[in-house]
Scaffold this motif. Structure first.
Motif, PDB file in Angstrom:
ATOM      1  N   ARG A 168       0.850  -1.184   0.000  1.00  0.00           N
ATOM      2  CA  ARG A 168       0.000   0.000   0.000  1.00  0.00           C
ATOM      3  C   ARG A 168       0.888   1.237   0.000  1.00  0.00           C
ATOM      4  NH1 ARG A 168      -5.259  -0.971   2.190  1.00  0.00           N
ATOM      5  NH2 ARG A 168      -5.286   1.160   2.988  1.00  0.00           N
ATOM      6  N   TRP A 169       0.335   2.360  -0.465  1.00  0.00           N
ATOM      7  CA  TRP A 169       1.116   3.586  -0.592  1.00  0.00           C
ATOM      8  C   TRP A 169       0.406   4.732   0.104  1.00  0.00           C
ATOM      9  CZ3 TRP A 169       5.905   3.143  -2.540  1.00  0.00           C
ATOM     10  CH2 TRP A 169       6.184   1.978  -3.268  1.00  0.00           C
ATOM     11  N   SER A 170       1.193   5.593   0.740  1.00  0.00           N
ATOM     12  CA  SER A 170       0.630   6.713   1.488  1.00  0.00           C
ATOM     13  C   SER A 170       0.645   7.983   0.648  1.00  0.00           C
ATOM     14  CB  SER A 170       1.435   6.948   2.771  1.00  0.00           C
ATOM     15  OG  SER A 170       2.718   7.471   2.462  1.00  0.00           O
ATOM     16  N   LEU A 171      -0.161   8.949   1.070  1.00  0.00           N
ATOM     17  CA  LEU A 171      -0.234  10.237   0.397  1.00  0.00           C
ATOM     18  C   LEU A 171       1.131  10.927   0.398  1.00  0.00           C
ATOM     19  CD1 LEU A 171      -1.691  12.664  -0.873  1.00  0.00           C
ATOM     20  CD2 LEU A 171      -2.380  13.347   1.441  1.00  0.00           C
ATOM     21  N   THR A 234     -13.173   4.692  -4.566  1.00  0.00           N
ATOM     22  CA  THR A 234     -12.120   4.249  -5.483  1.00  0.00           C
ATOM     23  C   THR A 234     -11.423   5.461  -6.080  1.00  0.00           C
ATOM     24  OG1 THR A 234     -13.545   4.239  -7.445  1.00  0.00           O
ATOM     25  CG2 THR A 234     -13.488   2.222  -6.105  1.00  0.00           C
ATOM     26  N   VAL A 235     -10.219   5.228  -6.615  1.00  0.00           N
ATOM     27  CA  VAL A 235      -9.500   6.317  -7.254  1.00  0.00           C
ATOM     28  C   VAL A 235     -10.266   6.816  -8.478  1.00  0.00           C
ATOM     29  CG1 VAL A 235      -8.061   4.794  -8.690  1.00  0.00           C
ATOM     30  CG2 VAL A 235      -7.237   7.073  -8.066  1.00  0.00           C
ATOM     31  N   ARG A 236     -10.957   5.931  -9.172  1.00  0.00           N
ATOM     32  CA  ARG A 236     -11.749   6.320 -10.344  1.00  0.00           C
ATOM     33  C   ARG A 236     -12.848   7.292  -9.955  1.00  0.00           C
ATOM     34  NH1 ARG A 236     -16.632   4.400 -12.622  1.00  0.00           N
ATOM     35  NH2 ARG A 236     -16.743   4.667 -14.905  1.00  0.00           N
ATOM     36  N   VAL A 260      -8.768   0.656  -5.001  1.00  0.00           N
ATOM     37  CA  VAL A 260      -8.721   1.588  -3.872  1.00  0.00           C
ATOM     38  C   VAL A 260      -7.426   2.384  -3.977  1.00  0.00           C
ATOM     39  CG1 VAL A 260      -8.640   1.771  -1.343  1.00  0.00           C
ATOM     40  CG2 VAL A 260     -10.114   0.056  -2.451  1.00  0.00           C
ATOM     41  N   VAL A 261      -7.482   3.643  -3.600  1.00  0.00           N
ATOM     42  CA  VAL A 261      -6.387   4.571  -3.857  1.00  0.00           C
ATOM     43  C   VAL A 261      -5.046   4.102  -3.299  1.00  0.00           C
ATOM     44  CG1 VAL A 261      -6.870   5.959  -1.809  1.00  0.00           C
ATOM     45  CG2 VAL A 261      -5.699   6.994  -3.744  1.00  0.00           C
ATOM     46  N   ALA A 262      -5.023   3.485  -2.135  1.00  0.00           N
ATOM     47  CA  ALA A 262      -3.761   3.091  -1.512  1.00  0.00           C
ATOM     48  C   ALA A 262      -2.996   2.049  -2.318  1.00  0.00           C
ATOM     49  CB  ALA A 262      -4.015   2.560  -0.104  1.00  0.00           C
ATOM     50  N   PHE A 263      -3.691   1.359  -3.222  1.00  0.00           N
ATOM     51  CA  PHE A 263      -3.046   0.305  -3.996  1.00  0.00           C
ATOM     52  C   PHE A 263      -2.572   0.773  -5.373  1.00  0.00           C
ATOM     53  CE2 PHE A 263      -5.724  -1.951  -0.947  1.00  0.00           C
ATOM     54  CZ  PHE A 263      -4.795  -2.817  -0.398  1.00  0.00           C
ATOM     55  N   VAL A 264      -2.653   2.053  -5.632  1.00  0.00           N
ATOM     56  CA  VAL A 264      -2.131   2.608  -6.880  1.00  0.00           C
ATOM     57  C   VAL A 264      -0.664   2.954  -6.661  1.00  0.00           C
ATOM     58  CG1 VAL A 264      -2.342   4.425  -8.619  1.00  0.00           C
ATOM     59  CG2 VAL A 264      -4.394   3.527  -7.476  1.00  0.00           C
ATOM     60  N   HIS A 265       0.215   2.349  -7.441  1.00  0.00           N
ATOM     61  CA  HIS A 265       1.652   2.566  -7.296  1.00  0.00           C
ATOM     62  C   HIS A 265       2.002   4.003  -7.680  1.00  0.00           C
ATOM     63  CE1 HIS A 265       5.993   2.212  -8.011  1.00  0.00           C
ATOM     64  NE2 HIS A 265       5.956   1.098  -7.299  1.00  0.00           N
TER      65      HIS A 265
END
Length: 278
Positions: A168-171, A234-236, A260-265
């Motif tokens: 997962r990725w943070s802001l 979702t990010v979309r 989900v946004v956290a899983f976008v590299h």
């Protein structure tokens, strides 16, 4: 720069002022209270210090937040860095000043690192920072125009979150990705500190890229922050509230519509930005 290895050795013994009192009266002395309030946990492990130095590769000007009794300060100076060591605890600052007063490569500043003005020339930050101040120190580093790198001892879980180790990725990481790389260099067992903290630590390495991956920081940050609002789940759904062509951009970036946004590299965010910007 003058260097004197023989007269400025920084031993790796028990650096805590409170350890002799730990036991039945733990936490009752002024030094105990200061240590707890300032989240002071001092490195006592030479191998951990060596790991930090290997990751940091210190050269030139190095700022050290939370210098404590000088384990990292001395190691940096012995490797030729010009060290500006910040220590907010007046007693620790006074002791470190006394121990290093004859070392031309070390300057001790009694005060809060977060109030420091970044140098006008390229510099690095290296430090065993208080866990409670991690977010503020990382933000300070990311905002400093001439920072080349930051090598920080943080909580293990914090470093894993910031470097995508959980998948997962943070802001914070995504929004700074076009300008900085994030690397989890290694783990430091909690037994390497005195007093012993409740969790293990990590060596987190943040390094400025030779050149930015996107041209306009404000526009990229605006895109990412909108995505992380979580609108729609979702990010979309989040991006469609402001941008056109989101579905096509997601396809180009290889992001499924229900992601989900956290899983976008972070690299996918850059592709999204390039696809959505006119």
């Amino acid at each position: 720069m003058a260097r004197n290895h023989s007269s400025h050795k920084f031993g790796f013994g028990n650096f805590s002022h409170t350890q002799g009192k730990v036991g039945a009266g733990a936490g009752r002395t002024p030094r105990d209270r200061a240590r707890r309030e300032l989240a002071q946990n001092f490195l006592v492990d030479q191998h951990a210090v060596d790991l930090i130095m290997t990751a940091a590769e210190p050269v030139g000007t190095v700022l050290e937040p939370g210098a404590g009794e000088g384990a990292i300060t001395g190691a940096l100076a012995e490797r030729g860095a010009r060290v500006i060591a910040y220590e907010i605890d007046p007693l620790l600052a006074a002791k470190l000043t006394a121990r290093t007063r004859d070392h031309a490569g070390i300057r001790v500043v009694r005060g809060d690192f977060l109030r420091a003005r970044p140098p006008g020339e390229p510099f690095a930050v290296v430090g065993n920072i208080p866990f409670s101040a991690t977010a503020g120190i990382v933000d300070w580093c990311l905002r400093a125009p001439n920072l080349t790198s930051a090598t920080l001892v943080t909580q293990w879980e914090y470093a894993r979150r910031r470097t995508g180790d959980f998948g997962r990725w943070s802001l914070v990481t995504v929004s700074s990705w076009p300008w900085f790389t994030w690397e989890l260099v290694g783990r430091i067992d909690r037994g390497s500190f005195r007093p012993v903290p409740s969790v293990d630590s990590a060596v987190l390495r943040i390094r400025r890229r030779p050149g930015p991956l996107v041209e306009h920081q404000e526009a990229f940050t605006e895109l990412v922050e909108l995505g992380f609002t979580g609108i729609g789940g979702t990010v979309r759904a989040s991006l469609r509230t402001r941008y056109r062509g989101v579905d096509a951009a997601l396809a180009v970036a290889g992001v499924a519509p229900d992601t989900v946004v956290a899983f976008v590299h972070p690299d996918q965010w850059i592709t999204l930005y390039e696809a959505l910007m006119p």
